[in-house]
Design a protein around this motif. Sequence first.
Motif, PDB file in Angstrom:
ATOM      1  N   THR A  89       9.078  48.638  15.025  1.00  0.00           N
ATOM      2  CA  THR A  89       9.186  49.402  16.262  1.00  0.00           C
ATOM      3  C   THR A  89       8.462  48.656  17.372  1.00  0.00           C
ATOM      4  OG1 THR A  89       9.144  51.445  14.981  1.00  0.00           O
ATOM      5  CG2 THR A  89       8.706  51.643  17.328  1.00  0.00           C
ATOM      6  N   LYS A  90       9.108  48.579  18.529  1.00  0.00           N
ATOM      7  CA  LYS A  90       8.480  47.929  19.681  1.00  0.00           C
ATOM      8  C   LYS A  90       8.708  48.773  20.925  1.00  0.00           C
ATOM      9  CE  LYS A  90       7.655  43.336  18.632  1.00  0.00           C
ATOM     10  NZ  LYS A  90       7.203  42.127  19.162  1.00  0.00           N
ATOM     11  N   LYS A  91       7.673  48.849  21.745  1.00  0.00           N
ATOM     12  CA  LYS A  91       7.814  49.453  23.057  1.00  0.00           C
ATOM     13  C   LYS A  91       8.119  48.313  24.018  1.00  0.00           C
ATOM     14  CE  LYS A  91       5.236  52.897  24.664  1.00  0.00           C
ATOM     15  NZ  LYS A  91       4.062  53.627  25.218  1.00  0.00           N
ATOM     16  N   LEU A  92       9.245  48.415  24.703  1.00  0.00           N
ATOM     17  CA  LEU A  92       9.702  47.355  25.595  1.00  0.00           C
ATOM     18  C   LEU A  92       9.878  47.901  27.011  1.00  0.00           C
ATOM     19  CD1 LEU A  92      12.319  45.870  23.134  1.00  0.00           C
ATOM     20  CD2 LEU A  92      10.081  44.925  23.675  1.00  0.00           C
ATOM     21  N   THR A  93      10.076  47.011  27.948  1.00  0.00           N
ATOM     22  CA  THR A  93      10.188  47.395  29.349  1.00  0.00           C
ATOM     23  C   THR A  93      11.504  46.894  29.938  1.00  0.00           C
ATOM     24  OG1 THR A  93       7.790  47.189  29.542  1.00  0.00           O
ATOM     25  CG2 THR A  93       9.029  47.275  31.582  1.00  0.00           C
ATOM     26  N   TYR A  94      12.206  47.825  30.612  1.00  0.00           N
ATOM     27  CA  TYR A  94      13.411  47.448  31.356  1.00  0.00           C
ATOM     28  C   TYR A  94      13.005  46.661  32.594  1.00  0.00           C
ATOM     29  CZ  TYR A  94      16.287  50.813  28.731  1.00  0.00           C
ATOM     30  OH  TYR A  94      16.960  51.493  27.746  1.00  0.00           O
ATOM     31  N   PHE A  95      13.977  46.042  33.239  1.00  0.00           N
ATOM     32  CA  PHE A  95      13.715  45.272  34.457  1.00  0.00           C
ATOM     33  C   PHE A  95      13.109  46.122  35.565  1.00  0.00           C
ATOM     34  CE2 PHE A  95      17.133  42.776  32.428  1.00  0.00           C
ATOM     35  CZ  PHE A  95      16.453  41.583  32.305  1.00  0.00           C
ATOM     36  N   ASP A  96      13.441  47.415  35.589  1.00  0.00           N
ATOM     37  CA  ASP A  96      12.918  48.298  36.635  1.00  0.00           C
ATOM     38  C   ASP A  96      11.512  48.809  36.328  1.00  0.00           C
ATOM     39  OD1 ASP A  96      13.268  50.220  34.669  1.00  0.00           O
ATOM     40  OD2 ASP A  96      14.735  51.396  35.780  1.00  0.00           O
ATOM     41  N   GLY A  97      10.946  48.394  35.196  1.00  0.00           N
ATOM     42  CA  GLY A  97       9.585  48.788  34.845  1.00  0.00           C
ATOM     43  C   GLY A  97       9.495  49.981  33.907  1.00  0.00           C
ATOM     44  N   SER A  98      10.606  50.698  33.690  1.00  0.00           N
ATOM     45  CA  SER A  98      10.572  51.836  32.762  1.00  0.00           C
ATOM     46  C   SER A  98      10.510  51.316  31.328  1.00  0.00           C
ATOM     47  CB  SER A  98      11.779  52.749  32.978  1.00  0.00           C
ATOM     48  OG  SER A  98      12.985  52.055  32.739  1.00  0.00           O
TER      49      SER A  98
ATOM     50  N   TYR B 196      10.947  51.771  26.995  1.00  0.00           N
ATOM     51  CA  TYR B 196      11.770  52.361  25.948  1.00  0.00           C
ATOM     52  C   TYR B 196      11.293  51.851  24.599  1.00  0.00           C
ATOM     53  CZ  TYR B 196      14.349  47.894  25.755  1.00  0.00           C
ATOM     54  OH  TYR B 196      14.696  46.583  25.620  1.00  0.00           O
ATOM     55  N   VAL B 197      11.665  52.555  23.538  1.00  0.00           N
ATOM     56  CA  VAL B 197      11.322  52.152  22.178  1.00  0.00           C
ATOM     57  C   VAL B 197      12.586  51.634  21.512  1.00  0.00           C
ATOM     58  CG1 VAL B 197      10.505  52.939  19.933  1.00  0.00           C
ATOM     59  CG2 VAL B 197       9.452  53.823  22.025  1.00  0.00           C
ATOM     60  N   SER B 198      12.461  50.468  20.899  1.00  0.00           N
ATOM     61  CA  SER B 198      13.581  49.852  20.208  1.00  0.00           C
ATOM     62  C   SER B 198      13.161  49.513  18.780  1.00  0.00           C
ATOM     63  CB  SER B 198      14.019  48.588  20.949  1.00  0.00           C
ATOM     64  OG  SER B 198      15.141  48.019  20.309  1.00  0.00           O
ATOM     65  N   PHE B 199      14.147  49.411  17.918  1.00  0.00           N
ATOM     66  CA  PHE B 199      13.883  49.171  16.510  1.00  0.00           C
ATOM     67  C   PHE B 199      14.472  47.844  16.065  1.00  0.00           C
ATOM     68  CE2 PHE B 199      14.169  53.673  17.408  1.00  0.00           C
ATOM     69  CZ  PHE B 199      12.893  54.066  17.043  1.00  0.00           C
ATOM     70  N   GLY B 200      13.767  47.171  15.186  1.00  0.00           N
ATOM     71  CA  GLY B 200      14.190  45.894  14.642  1.00  0.00           C
ATOM     72  C   GLY B 200      14.010  45.893  13.136  1.00  0.00           C
ATOM     73  N   LEU B 201      14.165  44.721  12.545  1.00  0.00           N
ATOM     74  CA  LEU B 201      14.030  44.572  11.103  1.00  0.00           C
ATOM     75  C   LEU B 201      13.128  43.392  10.762  1.00  0.00           C
ATOM     76  CD1 LEU B 201      17.705  45.018   9.869  1.00  0.00           C
ATOM     77  CD2 LEU B 201      15.800  46.548   9.396  1.00  0.00           C
ATOM     78  N   GLU B 202      12.401  43.557   9.675  1.00  0.00           N
ATOM     79  CA  GLU B 202      11.628  42.470   9.089  1.00  0.00           C
ATOM     80  C   GLU B 202      12.031  42.323   7.640  1.00  0.00           C
ATOM     81  OE1 GLU B 202       7.511  43.547   9.519  1.00  0.00           O
ATOM     82  OE2 GLU B 202       7.412  42.591  11.492  1.00  0.00           O
ATOM     83  N   CYS B 203      12.144  41.082   7.201  1.00  0.00           N
ATOM     84  CA  CYS B 203      12.373  40.792   5.789  1.00  0.00           C
ATOM     85  C   CYS B 203      11.043  40.321   5.213  1.00  0.00           C
ATOM     86  CB  CYS B 203      13.437  39.715   5.620  1.00  0.00           C
ATOM     87  SG  CYS B 203      13.701  39.291   3.884  1.00  0.00           S
TER      88      CYS B 203
END
Length: 82
Positions: free
Chosen positions: A9-18, A20-27
């Motif tokens: 799980t990562k908290k990321l930032t849109y270009f406008d500064g808002s 969001y939380v996105s999900f990824g995978l680890e092996c």
Amino acid sequence: MEYQYAVSTKKLTYFDGSEYVSFGLECITEENGTYIVLASIDDISLNLEKVKGMAKRFTKYQLNPDHLLEAIDDSFGEEIEL
């Protein structure tokens, strides 16, 4: 070598500064009692259930991490096939 796929799980930032939380995978694999991350891809989807399903399927079928990106791409292709 046994592969285990886990959701990240990562908290990321849109270009406008808002934010969001996105999900990824680890092996991950274990060697001599130490866990080693073999591959990691962030920001796959905002849909946690979709990424959890990938992790479960990739672990079940012991997907080689060399093919992780291709398998993720194929997983999204399944959604749009007619």
